[in-house]
Design a protein around this motif. Structure first.
Motif, PDB file in Angstrom:
ATOM      1  N   GLU A 205       0.853  -1.187   0.000  1.00  0.00           N
ATOM      2  CA  GLU A 205       0.000   0.000   0.000  1.00  0.00           C
ATOM      3  C   GLU A 205       0.890   1.238   0.000  1.00  0.00           C
ATOM      4  O   GLU A 205       2.003   1.225   0.521  1.00  0.00           O
ATOM      5  CB  GLU A 205      -0.883   0.022   1.248  1.00  0.00           C
ATOM      6  CG  GLU A 205      -1.938  -1.064   1.279  1.00  0.00           C
ATOM      7  CD  GLU A 205      -2.987  -0.902   0.199  1.00  0.00           C
ATOM      8  OE1 GLU A 205      -3.346   0.244  -0.125  1.00  0.00           O
ATOM      9  OE2 GLU A 205      -3.445  -1.928  -0.326  1.00  0.00           O
TER      10      GLU A 205
ATOM     11  N   HIS B 157      -3.707  13.337  -1.106  1.00  0.00           N
ATOM     12  CA  HIS B 157      -5.024  12.679  -1.120  1.00  0.00           C
ATOM     13  C   HIS B 157      -5.430  12.359  -2.554  1.00  0.00           C
ATOM     14  O   HIS B 157      -5.962  11.283  -2.827  1.00  0.00           O
ATOM     15  CB  HIS B 157      -6.089  13.569  -0.468  1.00  0.00           C
ATOM     16  CG  HIS B 157      -6.010  13.596   1.023  1.00  0.00           C
ATOM     17  ND1 HIS B 157      -6.363  12.520   1.807  1.00  0.00           N
ATOM     18  CD2 HIS B 157      -5.610  14.565   1.877  1.00  0.00           C
ATOM     19  CE1 HIS B 157      -6.195  12.834   3.072  1.00  0.00           C
ATOM     20  NE2 HIS B 157      -5.737  14.060   3.137  1.00  0.00           N
TER      21      HIS B 157
ATOM     22  N   THR C 194      -3.216   9.450  -3.754  1.00  0.00           N
ATOM     23  CA  THR C 194      -3.580   8.214  -3.060  1.00  0.00           C
ATOM     24  C   THR C 194      -4.886   7.640  -3.599  1.00  0.00           C
ATOM     25  O   THR C 194      -4.987   6.433  -3.829  1.00  0.00           O
ATOM     26  CB  THR C 194      -3.688   8.471  -1.541  1.00  0.00           C
ATOM     27  OG1 THR C 194      -2.451   8.999  -1.079  1.00  0.00           O
ATOM     28  CG2 THR C 194      -3.995   7.209  -0.788  1.00  0.00           C
ATOM     29  N   ARG C 195      -5.865   8.503  -3.823  1.00  0.00           N
ATOM     30  CA  ARG C 195      -7.139   8.011  -4.351  1.00  0.00           C
ATOM     31  C   ARG C 195      -6.968   7.462  -5.768  1.00  0.00           C
ATOM     32  O   ARG C 195      -7.546   6.439  -6.131  1.00  0.00           O
ATOM     33  CB  ARG C 195      -8.184   9.117  -4.354  1.00  0.00           C
ATOM     34  CG  ARG C 195      -9.524   8.621  -4.843  1.00  0.00           C
ATOM     35  CD  ARG C 195     -10.607   9.631  -4.659  1.00  0.00           C
ATOM     36  NE  ARG C 195     -11.855   9.152  -5.238  1.00  0.00           N
ATOM     37  CZ  ARG C 195     -12.917   9.889  -5.403  1.00  0.00           C
ATOM     38  NH1 ARG C 195     -12.921  11.145  -4.999  1.00  0.00           N
ATOM     39  NH2 ARG C 195     -13.995   9.393  -5.955  1.00  0.00           N
TER      40      ARG C 195
ATOM     41  N   GLN D 114      -5.453   3.776  -5.783  1.00  0.00           N
ATOM     42  CA  GLN D 114      -6.070   2.711  -4.993  1.00  0.00           C
ATOM     43  C   GLN D 114      -6.109   1.410  -5.792  1.00  0.00           C
ATOM     44  O   GLN D 114      -6.297   1.418  -7.005  1.00  0.00           O
ATOM     45  CB  GLN D 114      -7.489   3.099  -4.585  1.00  0.00           C
ATOM     46  CG  GLN D 114      -7.548   4.200  -3.556  1.00  0.00           C
ATOM     47  CD  GLN D 114      -6.909   3.790  -2.250  1.00  0.00           C
ATOM     48  OE1 GLN D 114      -7.181   2.722  -1.709  1.00  0.00           O
ATOM     49  NE2 GLN D 114      -6.033   4.648  -1.745  1.00  0.00           N
ATOM     50  N   LYS D 115      -5.953   0.330  -5.100  1.00  0.00           N
ATOM     51  CA  LYS D 115      -5.945  -0.977  -5.768  1.00  0.00           C
ATOM     52  C   LYS D 115      -7.346  -1.386  -6.234  1.00  0.00           C
ATOM     53  O   LYS D 115      -7.507  -1.937  -7.298  1.00  0.00           O
ATOM     54  CB  LYS D 115      -5.362  -2.016  -4.831  1.00  0.00           C
ATOM     55  CG  LYS D 115      -3.964  -1.615  -4.347  1.00  0.00           C
ATOM     56  CD  LYS D 115      -3.015  -2.729  -4.354  1.00  0.00           C
ATOM     57  CE  LYS D 115      -1.674  -2.348  -3.792  1.00  0.00           C
ATOM     58  NZ  LYS D 115      -0.905  -1.449  -4.594  1.00  0.00           N
ATOM     59  N   ALA D 116      -8.357  -1.079  -5.450  1.00  0.00           N
ATOM     60  CA  ALA D 116      -9.738  -1.437  -5.803  1.00  0.00           C
ATOM     61  C   ALA D 116     -10.314  -0.369  -6.741  1.00  0.00           C
ATOM     62  O   ALA D 116     -10.305   0.819  -6.402  1.00  0.00           O
ATOM     63  CB  ALA D 116     -10.589  -1.540  -4.551  1.00  0.00           C
TER      64      ALA D 116
ATOM     65  N   GLN E 142     -12.658   2.411  -5.484  1.00  0.00           N
ATOM     66  CA  GLN E 142     -12.105   3.448  -4.618  1.00  0.00           C
ATOM     67  C   GLN E 142     -11.369   4.527  -5.409  1.00  0.00           C
ATOM     68  O   GLN E 142     -11.003   5.556  -4.854  1.00  0.00           O
ATOM     69  CB  GLN E 142     -11.155   2.830  -3.589  1.00  0.00           C
ATOM     70  CG  GLN E 142     -11.867   1.945  -2.597  1.00  0.00           C
ATOM     71  CD  GLN E 142     -10.907   1.302  -1.609  1.00  0.00           C
ATOM     72  OE1 GLN E 142      -9.709   1.208  -1.851  1.00  0.00           O
ATOM     73  NE2 GLN E 142     -11.448   0.864  -0.492  1.00  0.00           N
ATOM     74  N   ARG E 143     -11.151   4.279  -6.704  1.00  0.00           N
ATOM     75  CA  ARG E 143     -10.494   5.275  -7.558  1.00  0.00           C
ATOM     76  C   ARG E 143     -11.529   6.239  -8.116  1.00  0.00           C
ATOM     77  O   ARG E 143     -12.716   6.142  -7.838  1.00  0.00           O
ATOM     78  CB  ARG E 143      -9.742   4.566  -8.700  1.00  0.00           C
ATOM     79  CG  ARG E 143      -8.576   3.741  -8.211  1.00  0.00           C
ATOM     80  CD  ARG E 143      -7.686   3.285  -9.350  1.00  0.00           C
ATOM     81  NE  ARG E 143      -8.351   2.384 -10.276  1.00  0.00           N
ATOM     82  CZ  ARG E 143      -8.166   1.072 -10.322  1.00  0.00           C
ATOM     83  NH1 ARG E 143      -7.337   0.497  -9.482  1.00  0.00           N
ATOM     84  NH2 ARG E 143      -8.792   0.332 -11.208  1.00  0.00           N
ATOM     85  N   TRP E 144     -11.083   7.167  -8.935  1.00  0.00           N
ATOM     86  CA  TRP E 144     -11.968   8.140  -9.564  1.00  0.00           C
ATOM     87  C   TRP E 144     -12.951   7.425 -10.477  1.00  0.00           C
ATOM     88  O   TRP E 144     -12.586   6.515 -11.206  1.00  0.00           O
ATOM     89  CB  TRP E 144     -11.147   9.152 -10.366  1.00  0.00           C
ATOM     90  CG  TRP E 144     -10.155   9.851  -9.515  1.00  0.00           C
ATOM     91  CD1 TRP E 144      -8.813   9.608  -9.439  1.00  0.00           C
ATOM     92  CD2 TRP E 144     -10.408  10.873  -8.564  1.00  0.00           C
ATOM     93  NE1 TRP E 144      -8.235  10.420  -8.510  1.00  0.00           N
ATOM     94  CE2 TRP E 144      -9.181  11.212  -7.958  1.00  0.00           C
ATOM     95  CE3 TRP E 144     -11.552  11.542  -8.162  1.00  0.00           C
ATOM     96  CZ2 TRP E 144      -9.073  12.181  -6.988  1.00  0.00           C
ATOM     97  CZ3 TRP E 144     -11.436  12.517  -7.190  1.00  0.00           C
ATOM     98  CH2 TRP E 144     -10.219  12.827  -6.618  1.00  0.00           C
TER      99      TRP E 144
END
Length: 128
Positions: free
Chosen positions: A21, A45, A48-49, A52-54, A57-59
């Protein structure tokens, strides 16, 4: 120091990207570099967003991503941690001072007088 700095081969980097992570936004030392400081919290922030791996959780879209970045560039910082809260509070306080300069000076002086009075009363109470 980069979070994958110890990866010495392409396979090690790929495994690191999958398994590790990113450091948290509050871990500024993890984001800093010897020749420059850490990026501002609002950009951490954002980064990081975006990393994200999932996928959920991303844009959601490039438009959403651009709007968030443009807002940060314009100074409209979304509060996401103590650092972004402080930046937002400082910016909004500055706007208030610009709108009401006399009231701001009066408020500052009144606060300073109350603090000095409180300190004086505390010292008197301790001495007697």
């Amino acid at each position: 120091r980069h979070y994958l700095a110890d990866a010495e081969s392409v396979p090690a980097v790929l495994v690191g990207v999958i398994d590790r992570e990113l450091p948290g936004v509050m871990s500024l030392g993890e984001w800093s570099h010897p020749t420059q400081g850490a990026p501002p919290a609002e950009y951490l922030h954002f980064i990081t967003r975006g990393m994200q791996k999932a996928p959920e959780q991303r844009w959601g879209s490039a438009t959403e991503m651009i709007q968030e970045l443009q807002g940060a560039l314009d100074g409209n910082i979304r509060v996401q941690c103590p650092m972004t809260f402080t930046k937002r509070l400082t910016r909004e306080s500055g706007k208030l001072v610009d709108r009401y300069p006399r009231a701001s000076v009066f408020g500052f002086l009144a606060t300073a007088i109350v603090v000095l009075f409180g300190l004086t009363a505390s010292i008197v109470a301790l001495v007697t």
